[in-house]
Design a protein around this motif. Sequence first.
Motif, short mmCIF file in Angstrom:
data_model
loop_
_atom_site.label_atom_id
_atom_site.label_comp_id
_atom_site.label_asym_id
_atom_site.label_seq_id
_atom_site.Cartn_x
_atom_site.Cartn_y
_atom_site.Cartn_z
N ASP A 53 55.79 30.09 48.52
CA ASP A 53 56.11 28.84 49.19
C ASP A 53 54.96 27.86 48.96
OD1 ASP A 53 54.08 29.42 50.99
OD2 ASP A 53 55.43 30.13 52.54
N GLU A 54 55.09 26.68 49.43
CA GLU A 54 54.11 25.63 49.16
C GLU A 54 52.70 25.99 49.63
OE1 GLU A 54 52.88 22.42 47.22
OE2 GLU A 54 54.92 23.20 47.21
N GLY A 55 52.60 26.79 50.68
CA GLY A 55 51.29 27.14 51.20
C GLY A 55 50.80 28.51 50.78
N GLY A 56 51.53 29.20 49.92
CA GLY A 56 51.19 30.58 49.59
C GLY A 56 50.18 30.71 48.46
N TYR A 57 49.50 31.84 48.44
CA TYR A 57 48.54 32.18 47.39
C TYR A 57 48.83 33.60 46.92
CZ TYR A 57 46.13 28.16 49.29
OH TYR A 57 45.83 26.91 49.72
N PHE A 58 48.53 33.87 45.68
CA PHE A 58 48.80 35.19 45.13
C PHE A 58 47.59 35.68 44.34
CE2 PHE A 58 50.35 38.05 41.83
CZ PHE A 58 51.06 38.96 42.60
N VAL A 59 47.16 36.90 44.63
CA VAL A 59 46.08 37.52 43.87
C VAL A 59 46.58 38.87 43.37
CG1 VAL A 59 43.72 38.44 43.89
CG2 VAL A 59 44.27 36.40 45.23
N GLY A 60 46.66 39.00 42.06
CA GLY A 60 47.01 40.27 41.45
C GLY A 60 45.76 41.11 41.28
N ARG A 83 47.63 28.34 42.55
CA ARG A 83 47.55 29.19 43.74
C ARG A 83 47.61 30.68 43.37
NH1 ARG A 83 51.83 26.17 44.58
NH2 ARG A 83 53.10 27.86 45.39
N THR A 84 47.05 31.00 42.20
CA THR A 84 47.13 32.36 41.68
C THR A 84 45.77 32.82 41.17
OG1 THR A 84 49.42 31.93 40.99
CG2 THR A 84 48.35 33.84 40.01
N GLY A 85 45.45 34.06 41.46
CA GLY A 85 44.21 34.65 40.99
C GLY A 85 44.44 36.08 40.56
N VAL A 86 43.42 36.65 39.96
CA VAL A 86 43.50 38.04 39.50
C VAL A 86 42.13 38.68 39.68
CG1 VAL A 86 42.97 37.45 37.09
CG2 VAL A 86 44.23 39.54 37.59
N VAL A 87 42.13 39.97 40.01
CA VAL A 87 40.91 40.76 40.10
C VAL A 87 41.06 41.95 39.18
CG1 VAL A 87 39.49 42.22 41.62
CG2 VAL A 87 40.35 40.02 42.45
N PHE A 88 40.06 42.16 38.35
CA PHE A 88 40.04 43.28 37.41
C PHE A 88 39.11 44.35 37.98
CE2 PHE A 88 40.76 39.41 34.95
CZ PHE A 88 41.96 39.73 34.33
N THR A 89 39.60 45.54 38.22
CA THR A 89 38.81 46.54 38.94
C THR A 89 38.16 47.60 38.06
OG1 THR A 89 40.65 48.07 39.37
CG2 THR A 89 40.34 46.24 40.93
N LYS A 90 38.43 47.61 36.77
CA LYS A 90 37.88 48.67 35.93
C LYS A 90 36.36 48.75 36.02
CE LYS A 90 38.28 50.67 31.35
NZ LYS A 90 38.96 50.59 30.06
N ARG A 91 35.67 47.62 35.99
CA ARG A 91 34.21 47.61 36.05
C ARG A 91 33.67 47.72 37.48
NH1 ARG A 91 31.71 45.40 31.12
NH2 ARG A 91 33.41 45.06 29.64
N LYS A 112 35.50 42.61 48.17
CA LYS A 112 34.63 41.46 47.93
C LYS A 112 35.23 40.54 46.86
CE LYS A 112 30.29 43.82 49.02
NZ LYS A 112 29.01 44.32 48.44
N GLU A 113 35.71 41.12 45.80
CA GLU A 113 36.24 40.30 44.71
C GLU A 113 37.56 39.62 45.08
OE1 GLU A 113 34.43 39.37 42.06
OE2 GLU A 113 32.92 40.50 43.18
N VAL A 114 38.39 40.29 45.87
CA VAL A 114 39.64 39.65 46.32
C VAL A 114 39.31 38.48 47.25
CG1 VAL A 114 41.72 39.96 47.73
CG2 VAL A 114 41.13 41.67 45.99
N VAL A 115 38.39 38.68 48.19
CA VAL A 115 37.98 37.59 49.09
C VAL A 115 37.37 36.45 48.28
CG1 VAL A 115 36.40 36.95 50.97
CG2 VAL A 115 37.72 39.07 51.11
N HIS A 116 36.56 36.79 47.29
CA HIS A 116 35.93 35.78 46.43
C HIS A 116 36.99 34.92 45.74
CE1 HIS A 116 32.75 34.28 43.64
NE2 HIS A 116 33.76 34.24 42.78
N GLU A 117 37.98 35.55 45.13
CA GLU A 117 39.02 34.79 44.42
C GLU A 117 39.89 34.00 45.40
OE1 GLU A 117 38.49 34.29 41.44
OE2 GLU A 117 37.19 36.00 41.07
N LEU A 118 40.17 34.56 46.58
CA LEU A 118 40.90 33.78 47.59
C LEU A 118 40.09 32.56 48.01
CD1 LEU A 118 42.46 36.57 49.84
CD2 LEU A 118 43.69 34.82 48.53
N GLY A 119 38.79 32.72 48.12
CA GLY A 119 37.93 31.58 48.43
C GLY A 119 38.09 30.47 47.41
N HIS A 120 38.11 30.84 46.13
CA HIS A 120 38.34 29.83 45.07
C HIS A 120 39.71 29.20 45.22
CE1 HIS A 120 34.67 30.34 42.91
NE2 HIS A 120 34.95 31.54 42.42
N LEU A 121 40.74 30.01 45.49
CA LEU A 121 42.09 29.46 45.64
C LEU A 121 42.16 28.46 46.78
CD1 LEU A 121 44.33 32.60 45.00
CD2 LEU A 121 43.80 30.73 43.42
#
Length: 164
Positions: A53-60, A83-91, A112-121
């Motif tokens: 929706d208009e206010g939603g954010y998505f982080v894969g 409104r979209t981000g991604v976190v790569f967890t291999k490293r 930490k990385e999910v919160v970080h990317e949400l902060g950017h979003l």
Amino acid sequence: MIRESYSKAGVDFEVYSWPEVLKPSLKCYDWDRMQYRAGCIIEDLYRGVSSLDEGGYFVGVGMIDGYEPGLNFVFGLAEPRKRTGVVFTKRLKEEFYGRPAKFDLYVERVAKEVVHELGHLLGLPHCHNKRCVMSFSNSIVDVDSKERFFCDECSLTLKKLVLH
């Protein structure tokens, strides 16, 4: 889809999660580098999540390795306009560095990385405070050095961004 409602510091929000595994497109895979292009993954996620929706954010979140041109790797990437981000967890796994697995440390790093990317979003830039979750992480040492939370300055900025 699973829906959960939360309230924190006077702000109500909902989190939606998909129990299915999202599989990245091979068109995003760079065979020379053996990594996924982060921007391409975000484009795919953005197109695949048309129900935002208009206010939603998505982080894969994926147990894969990602990069952006000019960088050896990235732990994550966000595209605020989409409104979209991604976190790569291999490293983020200890095993990547030849060390024994530490599940709690892995979960902490992913959080930490999910919160970080949400902060950017939500509009936050990188922070100069190395303890702030919004500080740039150039290595796993940087990830481990920061907290899971926003510093006072970023918290204040975030409140202004969210409430206005």
